[in-house]
Write an enzyme that holds these catalytic residues in place. Structure first.
Site, short mmCIF file in Angstrom:
data_model
loop_
_atom_site.label_atom_id
_atom_site.label_comp_id
_atom_site.label_asym_id
_atom_site.label_seq_id
_atom_site.Cartn_x
_atom_site.Cartn_y
_atom_site.Cartn_z
N HIS A 108 0.81 -1.22 0.00
CA HIS A 108 0.00 0.00 0.00
C HIS A 108 0.85 1.27 0.00
O HIS A 108 0.32 2.38 -0.06
CB HIS A 108 -1.00 0.00 1.17
CG HIS A 108 -0.39 0.19 2.51
ND1 HIS A 108 -0.14 -0.84 3.38
CD2 HIS A 108 0.00 1.31 3.15
CE1 HIS A 108 0.38 -0.37 4.49
NE2 HIS A 108 0.48 0.94 4.38
N ASP A 153 0.33 -7.91 1.86
CA ASP A 153 0.72 -6.49 1.82
C ASP A 153 2.25 -6.35 1.79
O ASP A 153 2.88 -5.98 2.78
CB ASP A 153 0.12 -5.76 3.02
CG ASP A 153 0.29 -4.25 2.93
OD1 ASP A 153 0.66 -3.75 1.86
OD2 ASP A 153 0.06 -3.57 3.96
N SER A 245 4.71 2.50 8.18
CA SER A 245 4.32 1.48 7.21
C SER A 245 5.47 1.04 6.34
O SER A 245 6.27 1.85 5.87
CB SER A 245 3.21 2.02 6.31
OG SER A 245 2.01 2.03 7.00
#
EC number: 3.4.21.-
Length: 293
Positions: A108, A153, A245
Site C-alpha cells: 500500500h 501487503d 508502514s
C-alpha cells in the site's frame, strides 16, 4: 503524488470522520486520505516534509504509521532501515534493504516516483556522512495484494544501482520460519509518536514488541486476519503506527515482518499492530528478484 494540504485540515478530517463513524477506524501504513472520500480504513503513510523540522506537527497530506511509546534507536543498529521520500524530503513510508539492490516495503506504499534514503538516522534532511541516496526504478507489489483487506501487503522495490556496504547500510536476511507466540521482536521507523495527534520524532525510533498468538490476533480483529498477517504489541500500549508502514519487524536477527495496518488511534489496549508475515513469501521474494535483476 497527492496534493499537500494544511495540517489542520487532516486533523479536522480525521476527527470528523471518527465522530461520524462512531467506531474505531483501521490505519493503513500509507494510502492517501481525503475528506471528500471518507473510508473505514484510514491510511497511515506519513508524507512528512522533513524540511519543516523534526518533531513538529505533520506537514502532510495523509495519516501515517508510527512508533508509539518507543525510544531513540542506537545509531548504526538498523542499517537495513530505509526511508521512502516524495519530492526532495517528504517521508511517506519505511522500507527494508533485503538485497544490495532491492528493498521490501508494504504494497500500500506504492507510488510512481520516489527517492530512497539509506544510512540516515535523523528525520531531518541535513546530510549525514553514512547516508546513501537512490531512485526507485521498479516497484513490484505482490500479485495477491488486496485492498482494503490488506492480505499479501508487500512490495519489492529495485534501486537504480547497488548499495555500497558500510556499517550504516547493509541488507538483512528474510526469515523463512514463521514466528511463534511470545517471540520478541523490534520494530523501527520515523512515524508519528502520538495518536490521534501527529508529532514526528527527531531520530529513528525503536520499540520491542512480542508476537501474539493467531487466536488473539483474530479475536482482536474478527474476520480480518489471515495467515499472511501476524499481530504483535505489548500490554503497555506500545505500538507501531502511521508513518512506520513498510518498515521492519526484526526477530532473532532476521526480518520477520513489515508494518502493515492497525487500529486508530494507535496503541490501544487489546488492539495490536498487524504485520505482513514474510515467512509466507520467501519463495516469491527470491524468484522475483532473480527474474528482474
Amino acid at each position: 503524488m497527492a496534493t499537500a494540504r494544511p495540517p489542520w485540515m487532516w486533523v479536522l478530517c480525521a476527527l470528523i470522520t471518527a465522530l461520524l463513524l462512531g467506531v474505531t477506524e483501521h490505519v493503513l501504513a500509507n494510502n492517501d486520505v481525503s475528506c471528500d472520500h471518507p473510508s473505514n480504513t484510514v491510511p497511515s503513510g506519513s508524507n512528512q516534509d522533513l524540511g519543516a523540522g523534526a518533531g513538529e506537527d505533520a506537514r502532510s497530506d495523509d495519516s501515517s504509521s508510527r512508533i508509539i511509546n518507543g525510544s531513540d534507536c542506537d545509531m548504526h543498529t538498523q542499517p537495513w532501515q530505509a526511508a521512502l521520500l516524495l519530492r526532495p524530503n517528504q517521508l511517506y513510508c519505511g522500507a527494508v534493504l533485503v538485497h544490495p539492490q532491492w528493498l521490501l516495503t508494504a504494497a500500500h506504499c506504492r507510488k510512481k516516483v520516489f527517492r530512497v534514503r539509506l544510512g540516515h538516522y535523523s528525520l531531518s534532511p541535513v546530510y549525514e556522512s553514512g547516508q546513501q541516496m537512490f531512485q526507485g526504478v521498479k516497484s513490484i507489489p505482490h500479485p495477491g495484494y488486496s485492498h482494503p483487506g490488506h492480505s499479501n501487503d508487500l512490495m519489492l522495490i529495485k534501486l537504480n544501482r547497488r548499495i555500497r556496504p558500510t556499517k550504516d547500510v547493509r541488507p538483512i536476511n528474510v526469515s523463512s520460519h514463521c514466528p511463534s507466540a511470545g517471540t520478541k521482536c523490534l520494530v523501527s521507523g520515523w512515524g508519528t509518536t502520538k495518536s490521534p495527534q501527529v508529532h514526528f520524532p527527531k531520530v529513528l525510533q525503536c520499540l520491542n514488541i512480542s508476537v501474539l498468538s493467531q487466536k488473539r490476533c483474530e479475536d482482536a480483529y474478527p474476520r480480518q486476519i489471515d495467515d499472511t498477517m501476524f499481530c504483535a504489541g505489548d500490554k503497555a500500549g506500545r505500538d507501531s503506527c502511521q508513518g512506520d508502514s513498510g518498515g521492519p519487524v526484526v526477530c532473532n536477527g532476521s526480518l520477520q515482518g513489515l508494518v502493515s495496518w492497525g487500529d486508530y488511534p494507535c496503541a490501544r489496549p487489546n488492539r495490536p499492530g498487524v504485520y505482513t508475515n514474510l515467512c509466507k513469501f520467501t519463495k516469491w521474494i527470491q524468484e522475483t528478484i532473480q527474474a528482474n535483476s
